[in-house]
Design a protein around this motif. Structure first.
Motif, PDB file in Angstrom:
ATOM      1  N   ASP A   8      -0.933 -20.808   7.655  1.00 45.77           N
ATOM      2  CA  ASP A   8      -1.508 -22.140   7.838  1.00 45.77           C
ATOM      3  C   ASP A   8      -2.485 -22.034   9.001  1.00 45.77           C
ATOM      4  O   ASP A   8      -2.935 -20.933   9.327  1.00 45.77           O
ATOM      5  CB  ASP A   8      -0.390 -23.171   8.100  1.00 45.77           C
ATOM      6  N   LEU A   9      -2.774 -23.119   9.658  1.00 38.81           N
ATOM      7  CA  LEU A   9      -3.723 -23.141  10.762  1.00 38.81           C
ATOM      8  C   LEU A   9      -3.358 -22.091  11.816  1.00 38.81           C
ATOM      9  O   LEU A   9      -2.226 -22.049  12.300  1.00 38.81           O
ATOM     10  CB  LEU A   9      -3.717 -24.541  11.393  1.00 38.81           C
ATOM     11  N   GLY A  10      -4.299 -21.227  12.143  1.00 37.39           N
ATOM     12  CA  GLY A  10      -4.071 -20.207  13.154  1.00 37.39           C
ATOM     13  C   GLY A  10      -3.308 -18.988  12.676  1.00 37.39           C
ATOM     14  O   GLY A  10      -3.020 -18.081  13.463  1.00 37.39           O
ATOM     15  N   VAL A  11      -2.983 -18.948  11.375  1.00 43.98           N
ATOM     16  CA  VAL A  11      -2.228 -17.820  10.811  1.00 43.98           C
ATOM     17  C   VAL A  11      -3.022 -17.249   9.640  1.00 43.98           C
ATOM     18  O   VAL A  11      -3.063 -17.830   8.551  1.00 43.98           O
ATOM     19  CB  VAL A  11      -0.818 -18.250  10.359  1.00 43.98           C
ATOM     20  N   SER A  12      -3.656 -16.123   9.872  1.00 39.97           N
ATOM     21  CA  SER A  12      -4.488 -15.474   8.865  1.00 39.97           C
ATOM     22  C   SER A  12      -3.643 -14.593   7.944  1.00 39.97           C
ATOM     23  O   SER A  12      -2.442 -14.414   8.160  1.00 39.97           O
ATOM     24  CB  SER A  12      -5.544 -14.608   9.557  1.00 39.97           C
ATOM     25  N   GLN A  13      -4.306 -14.010   6.945  1.00 40.92           N
ATOM     26  CA  GLN A  13      -3.612 -13.070   6.062  1.00 40.92           C
ATOM     27  C   GLN A  13      -3.090 -11.875   6.858  1.00 40.92           C
ATOM     28  O   GLN A  13      -1.988 -11.378   6.604  1.00 40.92           O
ATOM     29  CB  GLN A  13      -4.557 -12.595   4.964  1.00 40.92           C
TER      30      GLN A  13
ATOM     31  N   GLY B 281      -1.387  -9.843   1.705  1.00 41.74           N
ATOM     32  CA  GLY B 281      -2.498  -9.026   1.241  1.00 41.74           C
ATOM     33  C   GLY B 281      -2.273  -8.601  -0.205  1.00 41.74           C
ATOM     34  O   GLY B 281      -1.140  -8.369  -0.630  1.00 41.74           O
ATOM     35  N   THR B 282      -3.353  -8.483  -0.961  1.00 45.34           N
ATOM     36  CA  THR B 282      -3.220  -8.168  -2.387  1.00 45.34           C
ATOM     37  C   THR B 282      -2.711  -6.753  -2.631  1.00 45.34           C
ATOM     38  O   THR B 282      -2.260  -6.446  -3.735  1.00 45.34           O
ATOM     39  CB  THR B 282      -4.568  -8.354  -3.108  1.00 45.34           C
ATOM     40  N   LYS B 283      -2.752  -5.896  -1.635  1.00 39.81           N
ATOM     41  CA  LYS B 283      -2.270  -4.521  -1.817  1.00 39.81           C
ATOM     42  C   LYS B 283      -0.740  -4.435  -1.755  1.00 39.81           C
ATOM     43  O   LYS B 283      -0.166  -3.410  -2.111  1.00 39.81           O
ATOM     44  CB  LYS B 283      -2.875  -3.592  -0.760  1.00 39.81           C
ATOM     45  N   TYR B 284      -0.081  -5.501  -1.280  1.00 39.54           N
ATOM     46  CA  TYR B 284       1.379  -5.427  -1.181  1.00 39.54           C
ATOM     47  C   TYR B 284       2.050  -6.722  -1.657  1.00 39.54           C
ATOM     48  O   TYR B 284       2.983  -7.216  -1.068  1.00 39.54           O
ATOM     49  CB  TYR B 284       1.827  -5.081   0.253  1.00 39.54           C
ATOM     50  N   GLY B 285       1.541  -7.271  -2.766  1.00 43.57           N
ATOM     51  CA  GLY B 285       2.224  -8.388  -3.407  1.00 43.57           C
ATOM     52  C   GLY B 285       1.529  -9.723  -3.332  1.00 43.57           C
ATOM     53  O   GLY B 285       2.025 -10.712  -3.878  1.00 43.57           O
ATOM     54  N   GLY B 286       0.384  -9.792  -2.657  1.00 47.12           N
ATOM     55  CA  GLY B 286      -0.348 -11.051  -2.592  1.00 47.12           C
ATOM     56  C   GLY B 286      -1.088 -11.338  -3.890  1.00 47.12           C
ATOM     57  O   GLY B 286      -1.254 -10.459  -4.736  1.00 47.12           O
ATOM     58  N   SER B 287      -1.530 -12.575  -4.037  1.00 46.76           N
ATOM     59  CA  SER B 287      -2.229 -12.987  -5.253  1.00 46.76           C
ATOM     60  C   SER B 287      -3.718 -13.127  -4.996  1.00 46.76           C
ATOM     61  O   SER B 287      -4.142 -13.643  -3.961  1.00 46.76           O
ATOM     62  CB  SER B 287      -1.684 -14.332  -5.742  1.00 46.76           C
ATOM     63  N   LEU B 288      -4.509 -12.674  -5.955  1.00 55.23           N
ATOM     64  CA  LEU B 288      -5.931 -12.992  -5.931  1.00 55.23           C
ATOM     65  C   LEU B 288      -6.087 -14.509  -6.007  1.00 55.23           C
ATOM     66  O   LEU B 288      -5.241 -15.211  -6.561  1.00 55.23           O
ATOM     67  CB  LEU B 288      -6.642 -12.327  -7.112  1.00 55.23           C
ATOM     68  N   ALA B 289      -7.147 -15.014  -5.416  1.00 56.63           N
ATOM     69  CA  ALA B 289      -7.499 -16.447  -5.391  1.00 56.63           C
ATOM     70  C   ALA B 289      -6.652 -17.262  -4.425  1.00 56.63           C
ATOM     71  O   ALA B 289      -6.865 -18.463  -4.293  1.00 56.63           O
ATOM     72  CB  ALA B 289      -7.441 -17.067  -6.787  1.00 56.63           C
ATOM     73  N   ARG B 290      -5.702 -16.630  -3.708  1.00 57.63           N
ATOM     74  CA  ARG B 290      -4.903 -17.414  -2.762  1.00 57.63           C
ATOM     75  C   ARG B 290      -5.762 -17.878  -1.586  1.00 57.63           C
ATOM     76  O   ARG B 290      -5.627 -19.027  -1.128  1.00 57.63           O
ATOM     77  CB  ARG B 290      -3.712 -16.588  -2.242  1.00 57.63           C
ATOM     78  N   THR B 291      -6.663 -17.030  -1.110  1.00 55.46           N
ATOM     79  CA  THR B 291      -7.528 -17.413  -0.002  1.00 55.46           C
ATOM     80  C   THR B 291      -8.411 -18.598  -0.377  1.00 55.46           C
ATOM     81  O   THR B 291      -8.639 -19.506   0.427  1.00 55.46           O
ATOM     82  CB  THR B 291      -8.414 -16.222   0.418  1.00 55.46           C
ATOM     83  N   GLU B 292      -8.888 -18.617  -1.593  1.00 53.81           N
ATOM     84  CA  GLU B 292      -9.805 -19.667  -2.049  1.00 53.81           C
ATOM     85  C   GLU B 292      -9.090 -20.916  -2.558  1.00 53.81           C
ATOM     86  O   GLU B 292      -9.708 -21.966  -2.766  1.00 53.81           O
ATOM     87  CB  GLU B 292     -10.680 -19.129  -3.189  1.00 53.81           C
ATOM     88  N   ALA B 293      -7.775 -20.824  -2.764  1.00 54.96           N
ATOM     89  CA  ALA B 293      -7.053 -21.796  -3.585  1.00 54.96           C
ATOM     90  C   ALA B 293      -7.153 -23.241  -3.102  1.00 54.96           C
ATOM     91  O   ALA B 293      -7.408 -24.155  -3.900  1.00 54.96           O
ATOM     92  CB  ALA B 293      -5.585 -21.393  -3.696  1.00 54.96           C
TER      93      ALA B 293
END
Length: 445
Positions: A167-172, A197-209
């Motif tokens: 959330d706010l102040g907490v990046s990937q 991160g997408t290399k260890y279980g993250g989803s594409l489009a989560r950053t943009e969602a």
């Protein structure tokens, strides 16, 4: 008029939590919308379920000691507010900012409960964080803080218990640091964090969602109420963080002209259209938004972030922080002929400003519906983790659009069934309340 049962409960909360203004504001706004439901169903009063719903299941508070690069010791306060798990495991972000306190996290957890309800994904509501400021901290300082934070918090997390995100102040990157420490402490690699991160279980489009979801919601509203789309619409977006940036990108992709964006440093007004990619570069390099004018001298900079609400536009998207838009700004927007306001942040509009928009027949889309894209894709990330699979960007994006369209349609139909199809605040609150209430009733909670 608020139902007397709700007035009684609110007065009790006001006495008990007089210092928690954000939490009280979110409860009051919610109570205003659901009075008619109280009159329909006598079980709501008989079971006293409202008092149950407005109090979090638990608030976890703990100290977070950490060491800076010079060896100096610091201590911050960490929190996790697990608000309601009637619909599923607790789900909600973690924010690191000096403004974090119990009131803000209770308001966010309360809102998250009903936001998650709107998505149709079986998730409860939670929120967490710490009064730690990641700005001007080195990677190693942030890493050390995250490890200390997780030393306490990991005991309360799990893929079927509580699943945080950034959330706010907490990046990937920060999520990665916390997830790595969680694995060291538990010896488990599981879907206990989203926004990885997408290399260890993250989803594409989560950053943009979240940003994309806001625009999908706006498109659905424009089509239903105005039989139009975003082509050639003039848009202003407060903020220049992740949500605002991707809202800007998607709005432009849909044909809108984004003429202003802001940050804590001020406002950029660029009549020919904001260069969102350059604004993202400014954000990523910790520069001042004023530096935008070095590349684009024709753009106008104003130091007061609230000046953004004076700019003529068709659509306003507050995407910065809570209570950033008050009654005076609402009046300016209405006077300038705004057609639609959609809340991209959590409760960015004060209660009297919200009333003013509704009283002046301005289409107003509340944050618990409009910014549900982030948690929706978090739910999709959890599905991918559970299935040990990976979906491409277009697949996730299409699922996101389907979820946002469904939220709008359900919210609209609920508002219409209560006699006011333009009051989407009422539609969202009644719809989400009924889902949580019914689940609690059936489980005897």
């Amino acid at each position: 008029m608020m139902h007397e049962h709700l007035t009684s409960i609110y007065n009790e909360l006001q006495t008990k939590y007089s210092y928690q203004k954000e939490y009280l504001q979110s409860v009051y706004e919610f109570f205003e919308s659901i009075s008619e439901v109280i009159e329909e169903d006598p079980r709501i009063i008989e079971t006293n379920i409202i008092r149950n719903i407005v109090e979090p299941d638990r608030i976890i508070t703990f100290k977070v000691p950490w060491e800076d690069d010079k060896g100096a010791r610091h201590v911050n306060t960490g929190y996790r507010v697990q608000f309601n798990q009637a619909l599923g495991p607790y789900k909600g972000g973690i924010r690191f900012t000096p403004k974090v306190n119990e009131s803000i996290l209770k308001f966010l957890g309360f809102e998250q409960t009903f936001k998650n309800s709107l998505t149709g994904i079986p998730l409860g509501g939670a929120k967490g964080g710490a009064d730690f400021d990641p700005k001007h901290k080195s990677d190693q300082e942030i890493l050390r803080f995250c490890r200390s934070y997780m030393m306490e918090l990991h005991k309360f997390l799990g893929p079927n218990m509580d699943i945080p995100a950034g959330d706010l102040g907490v990046s990937q990157k920060t999520v990665g640091y916390m997830f790595g420490m969680y694995k060291r402490l538990t010896q488990r690699h599981e879907g206990v964090f989203t926004g990885k991160g997408t290399k260890y279980g993250g989803s594409l489009a989560r950053t943009e969602a979240t940003g994309y979801g806001i625009i999908y919601m706006v498109l659905a509203a424009l089509k239903t109420y105005f039989q139009t789309d975003l082509k050639d619409k003039i848009v202003i977006i407060s903020g220049s963080g992740n949500v605002a940036i991707h809202t800007g990108y998607k709005a432009q992709a849909m044909g809108a002209k984004v003429v202003a964006m802001s940050s804590i440093d001020g406002v950029i007004h660029h009549e020919t259209g904001i260069d969102v990619s350059y604004l993202e570069y400014i954000k990523d390099n910790n520069l001042s938004i004023k530096d935008y004018t070095l590349r684009y001298p024709s753009a106008i900079f104003a130091e007061n972030p609230k000046r953004i609400w004076e700019i003529n536009c068709d659509i306003a998207l507050p995407c910065a922080t809570e209570n950033e838009l008050d009654l005076e700004e609402a009046k300016k927007l209405v006077d300038n002929g705004i057609m639609l306001l959609a809340e991209g942040a959590n409760m960015p509009t004060t209660l009297d400003a919200t009333h003013y928009f509704l009283d002046n027949n301005i289409l107003f889309i509340p944050g618990k519906a409009c910014n549900a894209g982030g948690v929706s894709v978090s739910g999709l990330e959890m599905q991918q983790n559970a299935l040990h699979t990976y979906w491409d960007f277009d697949t996730v994006d299409q699922k996101l659009q389907t979820i946002m369209n469904r939220i709008f349609e359900d919210m609209y139909e609920t508002a219409r069934s209560y006699g006011d199809d333009k009051n989407l605040v009422k539609g969202a609150n009644i719809l989400s309340f009924k889902r949580v209430y019914q689940a609690m009733l059936e489980q005897g909670l």
